[in-house]
Design a protein around this motif. Structure first.
Motif, PDB file in Angstrom:
ATOM      1  N   GLU A  37       0.851  -1.186   0.000  1.00 60.32           N
ATOM      2  CA  GLU A  37       0.000   0.000   0.000  1.00 60.32           C
ATOM      3  C   GLU A  37       0.892   1.244   0.000  1.00 60.32           C
ATOM      4  O   GLU A  37       1.814   1.361   0.809  1.00 60.32           O
ATOM      5  CB  GLU A  37      -0.911   0.024   1.227  1.00 60.32           C
ATOM      6  N   GLY A  41      -2.722   5.673  -0.773  1.00 59.75           N
ATOM      7  CA  GLY A  41      -3.774   4.677  -0.671  1.00 59.75           C
ATOM      8  C   GLY A  41      -3.848   3.722  -1.852  1.00 59.75           C
ATOM      9  O   GLY A  41      -4.552   2.717  -1.796  1.00 59.75           O
ATOM     10  N   ASN A  82       4.295  -6.737  12.681  1.00 58.63           N
ATOM     11  CA  ASN A  82       3.952  -5.345  12.988  1.00 58.63           C
ATOM     12  C   ASN A  82       5.142  -4.671  13.640  1.00 58.63           C
ATOM     13  O   ASN A  82       5.881  -5.302  14.388  1.00 58.63           O
ATOM     14  CB  ASN A  82       2.788  -5.263  13.983  1.00 58.63           C
ATOM     15  N   ARG A  84       5.840  -0.918  15.722  1.00 59.35           N
ATOM     16  CA  ARG A  84       5.309   0.343  16.246  1.00 59.35           C
ATOM     17  C   ARG A  84       6.369   1.416  16.001  1.00 59.35           C
ATOM     18  O   ARG A  84       7.514   1.286  16.408  1.00 59.35           O
ATOM     19  CB  ARG A  84       5.018   0.194  17.743  1.00 59.35           C
ATOM     20  N   ASP A  88       2.293   5.322  14.903  1.00 59.29           N
ATOM     21  CA  ASP A  88       1.889   4.439  13.810  1.00 59.29           C
ATOM     22  C   ASP A  88       2.306   2.995  14.075  1.00 59.29           C
ATOM     23  O   ASP A  88       3.275   2.728  14.791  1.00 59.29           O
ATOM     24  CB  ASP A  88       2.537   4.891  12.498  1.00 59.29           C
ATOM     25  N   THR A  89       1.572   2.078  13.476  1.00 57.99           N
ATOM     26  CA  THR A  89       1.928   0.661  13.531  1.00 57.99           C
ATOM     27  C   THR A  89       1.820   0.099  12.124  1.00 57.99           C
ATOM     28  O   THR A  89       0.800   0.267  11.451  1.00 57.99           O
ATOM     29  CB  THR A  89       0.987  -0.118  14.472  1.00 57.99           C
ATOM     30  N   THR A  90       2.871  -0.556  11.681  1.00 60.86           N
ATOM     31  CA  THR A  90       2.847  -1.205  10.374  1.00 60.86           C
ATOM     32  C   THR A  90       2.073  -2.512  10.478  1.00 60.86           C
ATOM     33  O   THR A  90       1.877  -3.045  11.567  1.00 60.86           O
ATOM     34  CB  THR A  90       4.272  -1.504   9.878  1.00 60.86           C
ATOM     35  N   CYS A  91       1.665  -3.048   9.350  1.00 57.92           N
ATOM     36  CA  CYS A  91       0.954  -4.319   9.316  1.00 57.92           C
ATOM     37  C   CYS A  91       1.354  -5.044   8.031  1.00 57.92           C
ATOM     38  O   CYS A  91       1.152  -4.508   6.936  1.00 57.92           O
ATOM     39  CB  CYS A  91      -0.552  -4.079   9.348  1.00 57.92           C
ATOM     40  N   ARG A 108       1.286  -3.033   4.547  1.00 58.48           N
ATOM     41  CA  ARG A 108       0.604  -1.756   4.782  1.00 58.48           C
ATOM     42  C   ARG A 108       1.477  -0.997   5.779  1.00 58.48           C
ATOM     43  O   ARG A 108       1.345  -1.163   6.986  1.00 58.48           O
ATOM     44  CB  ARG A 108      -0.800  -1.986   5.337  1.00 58.48           C
ATOM     45  N   SER A 110       1.645   2.082   6.934  1.00 53.96           N
ATOM     46  CA  SER A 110       0.992   2.979   7.904  1.00 53.96           C
ATOM     47  C   SER A 110       1.968   3.967   8.515  1.00 53.96           C
ATOM     48  O   SER A 110       1.951   4.218   9.716  1.00 53.96           O
ATOM     49  CB  SER A 110       0.293   2.176   9.011  1.00 53.96           C
ATOM     50  N   LEU A 111       2.832   4.505   7.693  1.00 55.38           N
ATOM     51  CA  LEU A 111       3.838   5.445   8.182  1.00 55.38           C
ATOM     52  C   LEU A 111       3.595   6.827   7.631  1.00 55.38           C
ATOM     53  O   LEU A 111       3.154   6.987   6.497  1.00 55.38           O
ATOM     54  CB  LEU A 111       5.237   5.008   7.740  1.00 55.38           C
TER      55      LEU A 111
END
Length: 124
Positions: A37, A41, A82, A84, A88-91, A108, A110-111
């Motif tokens: 991702e 998005g 994951n 932290r 934010d936390t990556t996945c 994903r 998520s940063l």
């Protein structure tokens, strides 16, 4: 680049590759059909698109600080990883390869990539 012998090794290897500007090593952390991702998005599918994204990302010469890895959740040949990083936390979903190493299949991040040296859109 070193292969991840455990799913929890992928995050540190990603930080190492980014900080070294190692595009090939970075892309090698992903399976050929992986999905990443992107900050807007949209999704980079396959190594060619993932390479294109990371080539542009590395052009900004980002320097990442390792986050706090959370223990991977492993079931058979799949693992949820994951990390932290601040708020934010990556996945990610990793899969064990035939040689026993691990690669990401889904990522994903998520940063807030602006904090990693890549400008963010001013509307966010």
């Amino acid at each position: 680049m070193t292969r991840a012998t455990e799913p929890g090794h992928l995050g540190p290897l990603l930080v190492e590759a980014i900080n070294a500007g190692d595009l090939d090593g970075l892309v090698d952390l992903y399976e050929p059909e992986a999905a990443l991702e992107l900050p807007d998005g949209s999704v980079a599918r396959g190594r060619a698109e993932i390479r294109e994204f990371y080539a542009a990302f590395l052009a900004g010469r980002p320097v990442l600080t390792p986050g706090e890895p959370l223990p991977p959740l492993v079931v058979g040949d799949l693992a949820l990883t994951n990390t932290r990083i601040g708020p934010d936390t990556t996945c990610e979903v990793a899969r064990r390869q035939p040689d026993g190493s691990w690669r990401w299949l889904l990522d994903r991040p998520s940063l807030a990539l602006g904090s990693a040296g890549v400008p963010q859109d001013s509307d966010t």
